[in-house]
Motif scaffolding. Structure first.
Motif, PDB file in Angstrom:
ATOM      1  N   LYS A 140     -10.800 -21.624  27.901  1.00 30.29           N
ATOM      2  CA  LYS A 140     -12.135 -21.658  28.499  1.00 30.29           C
ATOM      3  C   LYS A 140     -12.273 -20.548  29.528  1.00 30.29           C
ATOM      4  CE  LYS A 140     -14.398 -26.107  28.339  1.00 30.29           C
ATOM      5  NZ  LYS A 140     -14.755 -27.288  29.102  1.00 30.29           N
ATOM      6  N   LEU A 161     -12.336 -25.266  39.211  1.00 30.31           N
ATOM      7  CA  LEU A 161     -12.694 -26.246  38.180  1.00 30.31           C
ATOM      8  C   LEU A 161     -11.514 -26.568  37.277  1.00 30.31           C
ATOM      9  CD1 LEU A 161     -16.203 -24.933  37.163  1.00 30.31           C
ATOM     10  CD2 LEU A 161     -15.681 -26.986  38.456  1.00 30.31           C
ATOM     11  N   ASN A 162     -10.377 -25.911  37.497  1.00 27.52           N
ATOM     12  CA  ASN A 162      -9.203 -26.119  36.655  1.00 27.52           C
ATOM     13  C   ASN A 162      -9.489 -25.843  35.190  1.00 27.52           C
ATOM     14  OD1 ASN A 162      -7.240 -26.685  38.441  1.00 27.52           O
ATOM     15  ND2 ASN A 162      -7.403 -28.920  38.271  1.00 27.52           N
ATOM     16  N   LEU A 163     -10.238 -24.781  34.910  1.00 27.98           N
ATOM     17  CA  LEU A 163     -10.526 -24.453  33.516  1.00 27.98           C
ATOM     18  C   LEU A 163      -9.233 -24.095  32.801  1.00 27.98           C
ATOM     19  CD1 LEU A 163     -13.732 -22.213  33.610  1.00 27.98           C
ATOM     20  CD2 LEU A 163     -13.548 -24.665  33.329  1.00 27.98           C
ATOM     21  N   GLY A 164      -9.127 -24.534  31.544  1.00 29.12           N
ATOM     22  CA  GLY A 164      -7.958 -24.177  30.738  1.00 29.12           C
ATOM     23  C   GLY A 164      -7.994 -22.694  30.415  1.00 29.12           C
ATOM     24  N   PHE A 200     -12.851 -17.330  27.521  1.00 30.18           N
ATOM     25  CA  PHE A 200     -14.088 -17.201  26.776  1.00 30.18           C
ATOM     26  C   PHE A 200     -15.346 -17.471  27.602  1.00 30.18           C
ATOM     27  CE2 PHE A 200     -11.088 -17.531  23.270  1.00 30.18           C
ATOM     28  CZ  PHE A 200     -11.519 -16.448  22.527  1.00 30.18           C
ATOM     29  N   LYS A 201     -15.230 -18.247  28.673  1.00 29.28           N
ATOM     30  CA  LYS A 201     -16.433 -18.567  29.438  1.00 29.28           C
ATOM     31  C   LYS A 201     -16.551 -17.757  30.714  1.00 29.28           C
ATOM     32  CE  LYS A 201     -17.598 -22.820  27.518  1.00 29.28           C
ATOM     33  NZ  LYS A 201     -18.353 -24.029  27.707  1.00 29.28           N
ATOM     34  N   VAL A 202     -15.446 -17.230  31.207  1.00 23.40           N
ATOM     35  CA  VAL A 202     -15.520 -16.504  32.476  1.00 23.40           C
ATOM     36  C   VAL A 202     -15.109 -15.035  32.326  1.00 23.40           C
ATOM     37  CG1 VAL A 202     -14.726 -16.428  34.858  1.00 23.40           C
ATOM     38  CG2 VAL A 202     -15.095 -18.631  33.751  1.00 23.40           C
TER      39      VAL A 202
END
Lengths: 290, 367
Positions: free
Chosen positions: B275, B269-272, B278-280
């Protein structure tokens, strides 16, 4: 116009020196726009490595993989992948799992737009009733549906599927095959399906390429499936073309298997089996809600 | 949890996964199995408490006897048989002036707890009175830009508990602020993990006393010229430094052992980086991080007493030390009261952390 994916003399190995194991060797492959390609092969033949080079999670050791003529340097949402083991984030609900992808791909949309988009795709895979549940509370088929919704919601150019239905029972498997085909035919994106089930490949794909068993696997000859869509499983079984192609592919794979047996002296390739343990997690979330 | 599943606080009959079993068991049977389990726990606990009290009583009376006869012998030797007889009578009468000073009886400890509570009420009343008296004056002083007059009398036992809790809370916060970010960073980066590893291995086993001295050296220099009381600062920083290691190690372990599948999702997903963390990464590591934080809290509370004692900072530690130095007739009993309070507060802190852990993590905590 360049093809959507092109492999040029690609080899992939792990390790160096004496411990170097070559997984894929000299792969040349072209996937055209709008095509549904299936790659069938024995477990452990390097199918996942192949698909991971298309996503960009892995880089080839030699040669290059091109996406629309450009070398792939890393993963991108335009090449969406459905993982074999669903890979949902267990601390998020169905909605949040899909929203994570949608928020990332459509940052320019308003909150309401993105929310509506998530709900639309959750509904498309028939999980509206479970939108606020966590993956641990869902069955295997439902989890894979979430994973499908997550990928489709990002509207990828190329849909990659790494044995997406491998861990499911036959009935759920059949239903999901139909659902994936339905969604795919709606906008005719390009798609690559990795599978070990020849029937599944024939039922879903335009073209099937067997992957010879590793180590140092290469691609076999391609088989074109010229059956009209939408295909019907029951009718298909009596279709002469289906029967012929199926026999040809199976014969080819059986021959490969025989050859592999004769060659193999000591090196056994163990199957890549991942245990799935839904019990403990669902236990907790149930308790936490109680 | 070493005990029965039925008596543990986290196992009220789960619905979904075991629903199949439920069909074969009548509802009453399930309740019936659970109740004797709880009664059994309660019964065994009460019985063991009774045995504990009995043993305590017996050893206290043995030690009392030893101390009393030694005291009488000494009096006879030093002042003659007449004084010895007097001493014997005095001890038998239970007079405070000649009470043998040794392990107190359970009843004495209970009595001392009552005294401490009464003392607390008295001091609170005094404090309230003082505050009402100075309220007007303080308003005037505030207008003049002067500091308000505050009560500076002796703190009660309950006040000391509050001070200790405050110290441990600040110390815990300090340890989190240091350990969690560093843990995440070294969990993500192999090079930094190797760089930090020797430090963790070497400093982890260092005694709280040495940490205190180190902090004392640094804080003393940094606060040169200021006449404020640094003992609180010193003790809470020391508590933080002593206790942060468990959180640090667990955070880096939790972050570095994250399931590759979750990272692949983030990559596809190319998360920054924000993110992604904090999200993964963090949600996946939280169960392990919280296990570390629970250890941190219990270590913090344990070392706090020793540190307060040495740093002369107010709290339960200095209470215990002062009572020991006082050598009053009920000092020993008060020390034992403090011991129980320290134990109970530590237990409560652990339960609170367990509860929080259950709330924030997606996996079951084992406690």
């Amino acid at each position: 116009m360049p093809p959507i994916i092109e492999f040029k003399n690609v080899s992939k190995w792990y390790g160096e020196g004496d411990s170097r194991t070559e997984v894929l060797s000299n792969i040349n492959l072209t996937i055209e726009e709008g095509e549904f390609l299936a790659i069938v092969g024995f477990t452990g033949s390097g199918k996942t490595t192949l698909v991971n080079m298309m996503t960009g999670l892995l880089q080839p050791s030699e040669g290059e993989v091109l996406y629309r003529g450009q070398p792939i340097t890393g993963p991108a949402p335009e090449r969406g992948i459905i993982f074999q083991n669903y890979s949902l984030l267990p601390w998020y609900t169905v909605f949040q799992n899909v929203a994570l992808a949608v928020d990332e791909v459509y940052p320019q949309w308003s909150r309401e737009e993105r929310e509506a988009h998530v709900r639309k795709f959750v509904e498309m895979v028939g999980l509206s009733h479970a939108v606020d549940k966590r993956p641990s509370e869902l069955s295997g088929g439902m989890r894979q549906r979430v994973s499908i919704a997550r990928v489709l919601a990002t509207d990828p150019d190329l849909l990659l599927m790494d044995e997406p239905l491998g861990a499911l029972d036959a009935l759920t498997r059949g239903n999901l095959q139909d659902e994936i085909l339905q969604i795919w035919s709606a906008n005719r994106r390009s798609a690559v399906l990795i599978t070990n089930d020849v029937d599944e490949g024939i039922y879903m794909a335009d073209r099937i390429i067997p992957l010879d068993p590793g180590p140092a696997a290469g691609l076999g000859p391609e088989f074109r499936i010229e059956l009209d869509r939408p295909r019907d499983k029951t009718d298909m079984n009596h279709d002469p073309h289906f029967k012929r192609v199926r026999t040809e592919i199976l014969n080819y794979l059986v021959q490969l298997g025989e050859a592999g047996k004769q060659q193999s002296d000591a090196s056994l390739t163990l199957p890549d089996i991942q245990p799935i343990k839904p019990g403990s997690r669902s236990f907790v979330s149930k308790w936490r809600r109680a | 949890m070493g005990q029965h599943l039925t008596e543990s606080p986290v196992a009220p009959a789960p619905k979904a996964p075991l629903a199949g079993l439920g069909r074969y068991l009548p509802a009453r049977a399930k309740v019936g199995r659970q109740l004797p389990g709880m009664a059994r726990t309660l019964g065994i606990s009460l019985a063991s408490m009774a045995v504990f009290l009995l043993l305590w009583q017996m050893s206290a009376s043995y030690l009392y006897g030893v101390e009393a006869s030694a005291r009488i012998e000494r009096t006879v030797r030093e002042q003659g048989p007449e004084a010895g007889a007097q001493m014997e009578a005095c001890i038998a009468s239970g007079d405070v002036s000649c009470k043998p000073n040794t392990l107190p009886f359970p009843s004495e400890v209970l009595h001392a707890a009552g005294l401490l509570l009464a003392d607390h009420r008295e001091i609170s009343a005094k404090k309230a009175e003082f505050n009402t008296e100075t309220a007007e004056l303080n308003v005037v002083r505030a207008e003049q830009g002067l500091d308000p007059i505050v009560y500076t009398g002796r703190p009660s036992f309950v006040d000391q508990i509050g001070t200790s809790l405050k110290t441990v809370a600040v110390g815990f916060l300090i340890s989190l602020l240091i350990a969690v970010p560093i843990g995440i960073i070294i969990g993500l980066n192999d090079t930094l993990r190797i760089a930090f590893n020797w430090m963790i291995q070497v400093f982890k086993p260092v005694s709280p006393v040495v940490w205190l001295l180190l902090v004392f050296m640094i804080v003393k220099t940094l606060t040169l010229g200021s006449d404020s009381d640094t003992s609180f600062l010193i003790s809470c920083i020391s508590v933080g430094l002593c206790s942060m290691w468990a959180t640090l190690v667990n955070t880096s372990l939790g972050v570095s052992s994250i399931n590759k599948d979750y990272l692949n999702v983030a990559r596809v997903l190319n998360l920054g980086i924000g993110k992604k963390i904090f999200k993964v990464i963090l949600p996946s590591a939280i169960p392990v991080i919280f296990t570390g934080m629970r250890i941190t809290v219990s270590v913090a509370w344990m070392v706090l007493i020793a540190i307060e004692l040495l740093a002369q900072s107010p709290g339960l530690g200095s209470f215990v030390w002062e009572e020991f130095q006082n050598g009053g007739s009920d000092s020993n009993a008060k020390i034992i009261v403090a011991m129980f309070v320290i134990g109970l507060v530590g237990f409560l802190l652990d339960r609170i952390m367990f509860w929080v852990q259950q709330r924030v993590s997606f996996e079951k905590a084992v406690g």
